[in-house]
Design a protein around this motif. Structure first.
Motif, PDB file in Angstrom:
ATOM      1  N   THR A 160       0.671  -1.211  -0.427  1.00  8.91           N
ATOM      2  CA  THR A 160      -0.384  -0.076   0.468  1.00  8.91           C
ATOM      3  C   THR A 160       1.258   0.957   0.050  1.00  8.91           C
ATOM      4  O   THR A 160       0.823   2.423  -0.806  1.00  8.91           O
ATOM      5  N   PHE A 161       2.084   1.693   0.951  1.00  6.98           N
ATOM      6  CA  PHE A 161       2.419   3.195   0.556  1.00  6.98           C
ATOM      7  C   PHE A 161       3.796   2.844  -0.733  1.00  6.98           C
ATOM      8  O   PHE A 161       3.527   4.052  -1.046  1.00  6.98           O
ATOM      9  N   GLY A 162       3.787   1.603  -1.498  1.00  7.73           N
ATOM     10  CA  GLY A 162       4.995   1.384  -2.301  1.00  7.73           C
ATOM     11  C   GLY A 162       3.769   2.127  -3.614  1.00  7.73           C
ATOM     12  O   GLY A 162       4.513   3.448  -4.210  1.00  7.73           O
ATOM     13  N   ARG A 163       2.649   1.206  -3.501  1.00  6.92           N
ATOM     14  CA  ARG A 163       1.148   1.790  -4.435  1.00  6.92           C
ATOM     15  C   ARG A 163       1.620   3.939  -3.806  1.00  6.92           C
ATOM     16  O   ARG A 163       1.226   4.373  -5.047  1.00  6.92           O
ATOM     17  N   LEU A 164       1.045   3.899  -3.035  1.00  2.00           N
ATOM     18  CA  LEU A 164       0.489   5.639  -2.203  1.00  2.00           C
ATOM     19  C   LEU A 164       2.124   7.164  -2.979  1.00  2.00           C
ATOM     20  O   LEU A 164       2.132   7.340  -3.684  1.00  2.00           O
ATOM     21  N   VAL A 165       3.572   5.941  -3.033  1.00  2.00           N
ATOM     22  CA  VAL A 165       3.897   6.649  -3.210  1.00  2.00           C
ATOM     23  C   VAL A 165       4.628   7.432  -4.394  1.00  2.00           C
ATOM     24  O   VAL A 165       4.253   7.929  -5.054  1.00  2.00           O
ATOM     25  N   TYR A 166       4.322   6.018  -4.946  1.00  2.00           N
ATOM     26  CA  TYR A 166       4.470   6.190  -6.859  1.00  2.00           C
ATOM     27  C   TYR A 166       3.282   6.642  -7.757  1.00  2.00           C
ATOM     28  O   TYR A 166       3.531   7.701  -8.377  1.00  2.00           O
ATOM     29  N   GLU A 167       2.376   6.682  -7.123  1.00  2.00           N
ATOM     30  CA  GLU A 167       1.286   7.388  -7.498  1.00  2.00           C
ATOM     31  C   GLU A 167       1.242   8.696  -7.181  1.00  2.00           C
ATOM     32  O   GLU A 167       0.893   9.322  -8.089  1.00  2.00           O
ATOM     33  N   ARG A 168       1.812   9.454  -5.664  1.00  2.00           N
ATOM     34  CA  ARG A 168       2.238  10.730  -5.912  1.00  2.00           C
ATOM     35  C   ARG A 168       2.764  11.587  -7.070  1.00  2.00           C
ATOM     36  O   ARG A 168       2.995  12.316  -7.101  1.00  2.00           O
ATOM     37  N   ILE A 169       4.015  10.488  -6.556  1.00  2.00           N
ATOM     38  CA  ILE A 169       5.705  11.229  -7.798  1.00  2.00           C
ATOM     39  C   ILE A 169       4.431  11.582  -9.431  1.00  2.00           C
ATOM     40  O   ILE A 169       5.054  11.691  -9.822  1.00  2.00           O
ATOM     41  N   TRP A 170       4.144  10.163  -9.756  1.00  2.00           N
ATOM     42  CA  TRP A 170       3.218  10.540 -10.930  1.00  2.00           C
ATOM     43  C   TRP A 170       2.349  11.287 -11.377  1.00  2.00           C
ATOM     44  O   TRP A 170       2.335  11.766 -11.781  1.00  2.00           O
ATOM     45  N   SER A 171       1.699  11.692 -10.024  1.00  2.00           N
ATOM     46  CA  SER A 171       1.184  12.861 -10.104  1.00  2.00           C
ATOM     47  C   SER A 171       1.463  14.287 -10.631  1.00  2.00           C
ATOM     48  O   SER A 171       1.279  15.280 -11.235  1.00  2.00           O
ATOM     49  N   MET A 172       2.498  13.710 -10.200  1.00  2.00           N
ATOM     50  CA  MET A 172       3.525  15.206 -10.161  1.00  2.00           C
ATOM     51  C   MET A 172       3.554  15.632 -11.445  1.00  2.00           C
ATOM     52  O   MET A 172       4.522  16.752 -12.093  1.00  2.00           O
ATOM     53  N   CYS A 173       4.457  14.235 -12.075  1.00  2.00           N
ATOM     54  CA  CYS A 173       4.796  14.245 -13.960  1.00  2.00           C
ATOM     55  C   CYS A 173       2.944  14.997 -15.048  1.00  2.00           C
ATOM     56  O   CYS A 173       3.942  14.860 -16.031  1.00  2.00           O
ATOM     57  N   SER A 174       2.341  14.349 -14.590  1.00  2.00           N
ATOM     58  CA  SER A 174       1.223  14.839 -14.968  1.00  2.00           C
ATOM     59  C   SER A 174       0.388  16.293 -15.601  1.00  2.00           C
ATOM     60  O   SER A 174      -0.228  16.520 -16.509  1.00  2.00           O
TER      61      SER A 174
END
Length: 955
Positions: free
Chosen positions: A233-247
């Motif tokens: 869960t933590f890995g998914r949250l961090v990845y999605e957070r950084i991904w959203s910064m690239c959108s």
């Protein structure tokens, strides 16, 4: 009513379709259609003659015709592929990575998760450190602090975790422990949602620390599953957070590279890895970094490729072999998810694993097992999920050479049953099957004390059930395996292993070997009623046998099959097994059978199913049981031994008396038997045949009253009466038809259909219409009077309590008029061979015709009285509909040359159209029909009728 004379053959010919010649020339059904479309020019001047332009435009493309000119999607795709240029180096690399991606043939971790949680449980008390949170851990805003100060503050927050912001909970049950883990998982999500990222990281670190605790060692695999859920869960949250910064301004593609990531996202990603690097303890630092492994894609092109070997080396610093093997399993799991093409890096985990096996027998581990009172065989099973997973990841689509190398390294370790067991679980079944003899040799060399040999043979049998070993080795393999299996003392361990090898035996051997295996299972499971604790495995044995043996003459010829069935003492289990047997029989039995072995066995099976029915059985269950039993009944045939077939039906009736659909099927079977008897025995043994047909009729006459469904009884009385009539059994036919008439008053006004109450009126009208059509060929009984069955039916209809405001009774009277008209003809529309209908008995006797006319007048009078009543009740719509129905009946069957009948028809037409409720289209078509009929020489009088009929509408 005077019926008009009918010539049925000429009427049939006149109703035939006209044959029209078709010129095919260029016509083809697959050829596209071209439509010419004429359009007026918009530019034409007002008042001038507008010119038109014709253009040919095709309709929507036909997928079948497009195949002819090569424009279908498959042809276009093939053409596009052929014209593609050779792939570049980067395209080749991406293609190789695509090929290395995990496919559907890779068993996911989610499928193993539930099994691990269910298998590795404990009754001992557990402890957990629960995060309490801290207010001083809040980071200052960027506006009031430099970046270095922000980093220092966050590091202090991480230190705060080790300074008392946690509370240890002791003496927790397993369920309490699971609940606490779930609370931590929820706290993680809430902290993240409220932008408390450091608090979320603290929770993850705290949970990861729990994986270094082996105080209750039997629970460790389940603990690993629960904790890694939080890490995921933590890995998914961090990845999605950084991904959203690239959108911004547009989202990244799935196949993005680090060059496409903006600086803000990279800085955030680096910040997370700096935080992880500051974790002091090895195990939480390792697990959290593995959870964030996918985030390396945001930093560098080769970030994951460089990180996996480093993490693999870090695991070497973990001293406890059990903790280390699960850390490797987690790294392999995440590695397969984010970078399955980096198999070489993952392979190092397996070879490192081989080097740590000597630790299992070291003093540290042995002292821990003594302290926790855990036996070495139990301890070794704790490794299985992790080693299975590592080997599954490493061996997935691995070349033959690598698998061979791994197998050879396992051999060099010597006496390592645990690793050998995992190899047989994880490697491809084809690889195991071709080397089955080698694996048997390795199993024999293993020490029985550490890991029981029957477990190893169970793993081998599981692979051999999926792939075939060389034919010459199959019997020696079975013999070697069964030598070990049959010596297992524990009934549960024995059946767990034997159940696996049953499939191998059925797959490759005959009933002789399968019978031997069944005999051995009975021998082991009968003492002390051990079979009562092994119903799932015994059911699996039955299913596997049924999978490979579809010839039931072979199946029931096994001496030990039915005694094996006797071990199913629990009612629900026994019925389930019987259902499985009948389901296979119905699916695979191609030809009817009369084999006494099959019939006796399946009668016993079906009786077991039938006897399970009680007052609490649901209707759906009853239907399912009846469907299977009926399928069995339909597959029983004694050829021309009709008496034996009838005897079988008599026995079946006594056996399945509680399932009404089965009784209905038996009655249908007996009726078919009677018809088949007459067909086969035609012209020979007439007395014997007649006696047999009467016996069939007696069977039906006795069975039908036992049915609870009123319409089943009515329809079967009618059917059985028709069968008796077709076989010249007139007295039996009369009895059936009289019984049907006598049952009519019992029809309720509503019946239950699929749990819902519905009006029975429609069903009753359908039956009466069918009954009326059958009465045409039924001769009058010499002692009962003229038209006694017709009169009896109409009397029942007259006395029946119909629904309020219902016209059903009048509809029956109208339906009876065509029957009476047909009875007045010199030659009937249809007849039964060797049965003299009323046309022969009365021969057009004027008294008989007078009786028909008298009855017709009575019925018409009843209909007219009802029409008057409807007029008084202002039921105009119903009145018009009934009037039009009676008009149609008179038009089709009455002799309209009779002035009274002619005038009645005109009055009915006018009445039906009086208020304009009649369907205009139907009226127009009726007038066209009358016009067409009036053109025939003997129907000229209809012209006068036609002139008197006018159309009216409400407008």
């Amino acid at each position: 009513m005077h019926s008009r004379a009918r010539r049925y053959e000429s009427e049939l010919q006149s109703c035939g379709l006209e044959v029209a010649p078709v010129e095919f020339s260029d016509y083809h059904p697959l050829k596209s259609i071209t439509v010419t479309d004429s359009k007026s020019r918009r530019g034409a001047r007002k008042g001038s003659t507008s010119s038109s332009s014709s253009s040919s435009s095709s309709v929507a493309p036909d997928p079948l015709s497009s195949m002819l000119d090569g424009t279908d999607p498959l042809s276009m795709f093939a053409a596009a592929s052929a014209s593609e240029s050779p792939p570049t180096l980067s395209q080749s690399r991406k293609r190789r990575e695509k090929e290395d991606e995990v496919g559907v043939d890779f068993e996911p971790w989610s499928s193993k998760r539930g099994e691990i949680l269910a298998r590795f449980t404990t009754t001992e008390k557990l402890s957990i450190n629960l995060f309490m949170g801290s207010e001083k851990g809040k980071a200052p805003s960027l506006a009031s602090s430099a970046v270095s100060e922000k980093v220092r503050t966050r590091l202090e927050e991480l230190d705060d975790l080790e300074e008392g912001s946690q509370r240890e909970l002791l003496n927790l049950s397993q369920q309490d422990y699971v609940n606490r883990i779930e609370e931590l998982n929820q706290s993680l999500k809430e902290a993240w949602a409220s932008d408390q990222k450091v608090k979320a990281l603290k929770i993850v670190i705290q949970c990861s620390k729990l994986l270094s605790d082996t105080a209750v060692i039997q629970f460790y695999p389940s603990k690993f599953v629960l904790i890694t859920d939080i890490l995921d869960t933590f890995g998914r949250l961090v990845y999605e957070r950084i991904w959203s910064m690239c959108s911004d301004p547009r989202p990244l593609p799935d196949s993005f590279t680090a060059d496409e990531v903006n600086d803000t996202a990279k800085e955030t990603c680096l910040n997370w890895f700096f935080k992880i690097a500051s974790i002091r303890e090895l195990i939480p630092r390792l697990y959290v970094e593995v959870a964030l492994l996918k985030c390396n894609r945001f930093l560098t092109k080769c970030g994951i490729q460089e990180t996996v070997p480093r993490l693999t080396a870090m695991i070497r610093g973990i001293g406890d072999p059990l903790v280390a093997v699960y850390a490797r399993a987690y790294l392999c799991r995440i590695g397969m998810e984010v970078a399955p093409h980096l198999k070489d890096s993952l392979n190092k985990n397996f070879f490192d694993l081989l080097g740590t096996f000597r630790q299992i027998h070291g003093d540290s581990v042995q002292n821990q097992l003594v302290l926790q009172r855990v036996e070495i065989p139990v301890y070794l099973t704790l490794y299985s999920p992790a080693i299975h997973w590592i080997l599954q990841c490493v061996s997935y689509r691995a070349p033959e050479a690598l698998l061979t190398e791994m197998m050879e390294r396992c051999k060099k370790l010597g006496n390592n049953a645990l690793l050998l067991n995992s190899v047989m679980w994880a490697f491809r079944a084809e690889f195991i099957a071709t080397r089955a003899t080698d694996f048997i040799g390795m199993i024999k060399d293993c020490d029985e004390a550490g890991f029981p040999q029957h477990l190893l043979f169970g793993s081998l049998g599981r692979s051999l059930a999926c792939a075939d070993p060389p034919e010459a080795e199959r019997l020696p393999i079975l013999n070697e395996a069964w030598k070990v299996i049959t010596k297992v003392r524990s009934p549960q361990d024995y059946i767990n292993c034997a159940e696996i090898w049953v499939e191998f035996t059925c797959r490759h051997f005959t009933k002789r070997e399968v019978n031997t295996v069944l005999s051995d299972i009975i021998k082991h499971m009968t003492p002390d009623r051990a079979f009562e604790d092994a119903y799932p495995q015994l059911q699996s044995v039955i299913r596997k046998i049924l999978t490979y043996f579809h010839d039931f003459s072979v199946l029931f010829s096994m001496e030990r099959f039915l005694p094996f069935m006797d071990m199913f003492q629990k009612d629900s289990v026994r019925v389930g097994v019987c259902l499985s047997i009948m389901d296979v029989f119905i699916k695979h039995q191609q030809e009817p059978t009369r084999d006494p072995v099959i019939l006796n066995a399946l009668l016993h099976v079906c009786k077991t199913m039938h006897d399970s029915v009680n007052a609490l059985t649901l209707e759906d269950e009853k239907r399912s049981l009846a469907l299977l039993i009926n399928g069995f009944i339909r597959m029983v045939s004694f050829g021309r031994d009709f008496e034996q077939q009838l005897s079988f039906c008599v026995e079946a009736r006594a056996t399945f008396c509680n399932l009404e659909p089965v009784l209905v099927q038996l009655i249908h079977t007996v009726n078919q038997l009677a018809m088949e008897t007459r067909r086969v025995m035609r012209g020979s043994h007439s007395r014997k045949t007649a006696a047999f047909v009467r016996a069939c009729a007696a069977y039906s006459f006795i069975t039908i009253p036992s049915l609870t469904s009123i319409f089943s009884r009515l329809n079967l009385y009618l059917l059985s009466g028709q069968v008796a009539l077709a076989n010249q059994c007139l007295s039996q036919a009369d009895a059936f038809l009289k019984a049907a008439v006598s049952v009519l008053p019992e029809v309720p006004r509503s019946i239950s259909i699929e749990g819902k109450l519905r009006s029975s009126e429609g069903f009753l009208l359908d039956f009466i219409n069918n009954f009326l059509s059958a009465l045409l060929v039924v001769p009058d009984h010499p002692e009962a009077g003229v038209l006694f069955l017709v009169r009896g039916l109409l009397n029942m209809v007259q006395d029946y309590t119909w629904e309020d405001n219902s016209d059903a009774k009048v509809h029956v009277y109208i339906s009876a008029l065509p029957l009476l008209a047909a009875m007045s003809q010199e030659s009937y529309l249809y007849s039964i061979p060797k049965v003299d209908s009323n046309e022969t008995l009365y021969g057009g006797d004027p008294k008989f015709l007078a009786e028909i006319n008298k009855l017709c007048e009575t019925l018409i009078g009843q209909v007219l009285d009802h029409l008057k009543t409807l007029g008084r009740d202002e039921s105009i719509h119903r009145q018009g509909s009934l009037a039009f129905s009676l008009f149609g009946c008179l038009l089709a069957h009455g002799d309209l040359r009779n002035n009274k009948l002619n005038q009645l028809a005109v009055n009915l037409w006018n009445l039906s159209h009086k208020q304009g409720y009649c369907n205009t289209r139907t009226s127009v078509r009726t007038l066209e029909f009358i016009k067409h009929q009036a053109q025939q020489p003997d129907m000229v009088h209809l012209s006068d009728v036609l002139h008197r009929l006018t159309l009216q509408s409400r407008t």
